[in-house]
Design an enzyme around this catalytic site. Structure first.
Site, PDB file in Angstrom:
ATOM      1  N   ASN A 154      19.584  -3.092  13.859  1.00 29.50           N
ATOM      2  CA  ASN A 154      19.432  -3.072  15.322  1.00 29.50           C
ATOM      3  C   ASN A 154      20.448  -4.071  15.865  1.00 29.50           C
ATOM      4  O   ASN A 154      20.233  -5.274  15.787  1.00 29.50           O
ATOM      5  CB  ASN A 154      18.001  -3.478  15.702  1.00 29.50           C
ATOM      6  CG  ASN A 154      17.838  -3.669  17.198  1.00 29.50           C
ATOM      7  OD1 ASN A 154      18.706  -3.255  17.980  1.00 29.50           O
ATOM      8  ND2 ASN A 154      16.743  -4.285  17.605  1.00 29.50           N
ATOM      9  N   TRP A 155      21.527  -3.536  16.378  1.00 31.28           N
ATOM     10  CA  TRP A 155      22.612  -4.425  16.806  1.00 31.28           C
ATOM     11  C   TRP A 155      22.358  -5.073  18.159  1.00 31.28           C
ATOM     12  O   TRP A 155      23.086  -5.950  18.572  1.00 31.28           O
ATOM     13  CB  TRP A 155      23.936  -3.642  16.817  1.00 31.28           C
ATOM     14  CG  TRP A 155      24.575  -3.575  15.466  1.00 31.28           C
ATOM     15  CD1 TRP A 155      24.107  -4.101  14.301  1.00 31.28           C
ATOM     16  CD2 TRP A 155      25.835  -2.963  15.150  1.00 31.28           C
ATOM     17  NE1 TRP A 155      24.980  -3.859  13.278  1.00 31.28           N
ATOM     18  CE2 TRP A 155      26.045  -3.159  13.770  1.00 31.28           C
ATOM     19  CE3 TRP A 155      26.790  -2.259  15.886  1.00 31.28           C
ATOM     20  CZ2 TRP A 155      27.191  -2.685  13.109  1.00 31.28           C
ATOM     21  CZ3 TRP A 155      27.926  -1.784  15.238  1.00 31.28           C
ATOM     22  CH2 TRP A 155      28.116  -2.000  13.856  1.00 31.28           C
ATOM     23  N   LYS A 156      21.369  -4.598  18.883  1.00 32.98           N
ATOM     24  CA  LYS A 156      21.076  -5.162  20.214  1.00 32.98           C
ATOM     25  C   LYS A 156      22.350  -5.127  21.072  1.00 32.98           C
ATOM     26  O   LYS A 156      23.127  -4.194  20.940  1.00 32.98           O
ATOM     27  CB  LYS A 156      20.500  -6.576  20.067  1.00 32.98           C
ATOM     28  CG  LYS A 156      19.356  -6.614  19.040  1.00 32.98           C
ATOM     29  CD  LYS A 156      18.591  -7.879  19.019  1.00 32.98           C
ATOM     30  CE  LYS A 156      17.454  -7.763  18.007  1.00 32.98           C
ATOM     31  NZ  LYS A 156      16.568  -8.901  17.999  1.00 32.98           N
TER      32      LYS A 156
ATOM     33  N   GLY B 257      14.513 -13.094  15.572  1.00 37.64           N
ATOM     34  CA  GLY B 257      15.669 -13.935  15.901  1.00 37.64           C
ATOM     35  C   GLY B 257      15.396 -15.422  15.788  1.00 37.64           C
ATOM     36  O   GLY B 257      16.198 -16.237  16.225  1.00 37.64           O
TER      37      GLY B 257
ATOM     38  N   GLY C 160      17.826  -7.183  12.757  1.00 33.72           N
ATOM     39  CA  GLY C 160      18.716  -7.577  13.844  1.00 33.72           C
ATOM     40  C   GLY C 160      19.892  -8.372  13.308  1.00 33.72           C
ATOM     41  O   GLY C 160      20.879  -7.817  12.828  1.00 33.72           O
ATOM     42  N   GLY C 161      19.765  -9.689  13.346  1.00 34.81           N
ATOM     43  CA  GLY C 161      20.855 -10.601  12.985  1.00 34.81           C
ATOM     44  C   GLY C 161      21.575 -10.240  11.694  1.00 34.81           C
ATOM     45  O   GLY C 161      22.815 -10.173  11.661  1.00 34.81           O
TER      46      GLY C 161
HETATM   47  P1  PGA Z   1      16.039 -10.151  13.820  1.00 33.21           P
HETATM   48  O1  PGA Z   1      15.718  -8.961  14.839  1.00 33.21           O
HETATM   49  O2  PGA Z   1      16.212  -9.536  12.464  1.00 33.21           O
HETATM   50  O3  PGA Z   1      17.312 -10.778  14.336  1.00 33.21           O
HETATM   51  O4  PGA Z   1      14.888 -11.092  13.869  1.00 33.21           O
HETATM   52  C1  PGA Z   1      14.861  -7.927  14.487  1.00 33.21           C
HETATM   53  C2  PGA Z   1      14.654  -7.005  15.663  1.00 33.21           C
HETATM   54  O5  PGA Z   1      14.526  -7.507  16.792  1.00 33.21           O
HETATM   55  O6  PGA Z   1      14.621  -5.773  15.509  1.00 33.21           O
END
Ligand code: PGA
Length: 257
Positions: free
Chosen positions: A13-15, A177, A238-239
């Site tokens: 999930n690159w946001k 995050g 995400g990250g």
């Molecule tokens: P994260 O994000 O791995 O950076 O904690 C996960 C997400 O929000 O899908």
């Protein structure tokens, strides 16, 4: 994981990260280190404006491209929004729905999440439905009820046949995050409870076929242990999905026996 009954899915999930040029560069780097045999389905959800670029860039990698959001109306005067038909037409397979950042910053509710789930399913794509509790909810012991409510609300009116195309992502808000991960046991326990909620609604057969992911600071160090939990069938990352080596390490963790 339980590969006998359901797919293992590793999803990035690159946001709001990565330009189109950075997307192409990422694909080049990934190409050099991607494992040949994968036991899991792999995808990356990218910003809407980069979907076409990503589909082209990831084609040889067997990495599907997902969207991070969708609007539930079919078409019309909704400036700035993107419909399910538009995503489908580009070649999108998965759409994240109800991410906690959308619930928190963009006013998404259980009701809009449900409408979006239907829009995605009606256009033959797969929703990745995010649920998760806040730290204060966890501390007050409200996690089980809260998660069950989110799951039931998101799935209202979804047939058993369509449910097979839904993925549920359990993402405790306090772990997103933050570098704080739920322990494998904590995460596993909630994912087992999610399956029990689905079982109560749809029966055991359907429930065991649904992929349930964990998300929230999943990384190469903790992925193996999280994925070893019987009801955690993948990750929403995400990250760590922004770095090709880390993403590949997590894919390799999903390749465990
Ligand atoms: P994260 O994000 O791995 O950076 O904690 C996960 C997400 O929000 O899908």
């Amino acid at each position: 994981m339980n590969r006998r009954y359901r797919k293992t899915i590793i999803a990035g999930n690159w946001k709001m990260n990565m330009t189109a040029s950075e997307t192409r560069k990422f694909a080049e780097e990934l190409k050099a280190i991607m494992p040949r045999a994968k036991w899991c389905e792999t995808l990356i959800c990218v910003p809407a404006c980069n979907i076409s670029t990503a589909i082209k860039a990831f084609k040889d990698l067997r990495v599907s491209v997902g969207a991070e959001n969708v609007y539930f109306e079919e078409k019309g005067a909704y400036t700035g929004e993107v419909s399910a038909a538009m995503l489908k037409d580009l070649g999108v397979k998965y759409v994240i729905v109800g991410h906690s950042e959308r619930r928190e910053y963009f006013g998404e509710t259980n009701e809009t999440v449900n409408k979006k789930v239907h829009a995605v399913l009606d256009h033959d794509m797969n929703p990745i439905i995010c649920v998760g509790e806040s730290l204060s909810q966890r501390e007050q012991g409200l996690t089980p009820e809260w998660i069950a409510l989110q799951v039931k609300a998101a799935l209202a009116g979804v047939s058993a046949e369509k449910l097979r195309r839904c993925v549920i992502a359990y993402e405790p808000i306090w772990a997103i995050g933050t570098g704080k991960t739920a322990s494998a046991e904590q995460a596993g326990e909630v994912c087992t409870a999610i399956r029990a909620t689905i079982r109560a609604l749809y029966g055991a057969r359907v429930a065991r076929s649904v992929t349930i992911q964990y998300g929230g600071s999943m990384n190469p160090k903790n992925a193996f242990e999280l994925l070893a939990q019987p009801d955690i069938d993948g990750g929403l990352i995400g990250g760590a999905s922004l770095k090709p080596e880390q993403f590949v390490d997590i894919i390799n963790a999903a390749n465990q026996e």
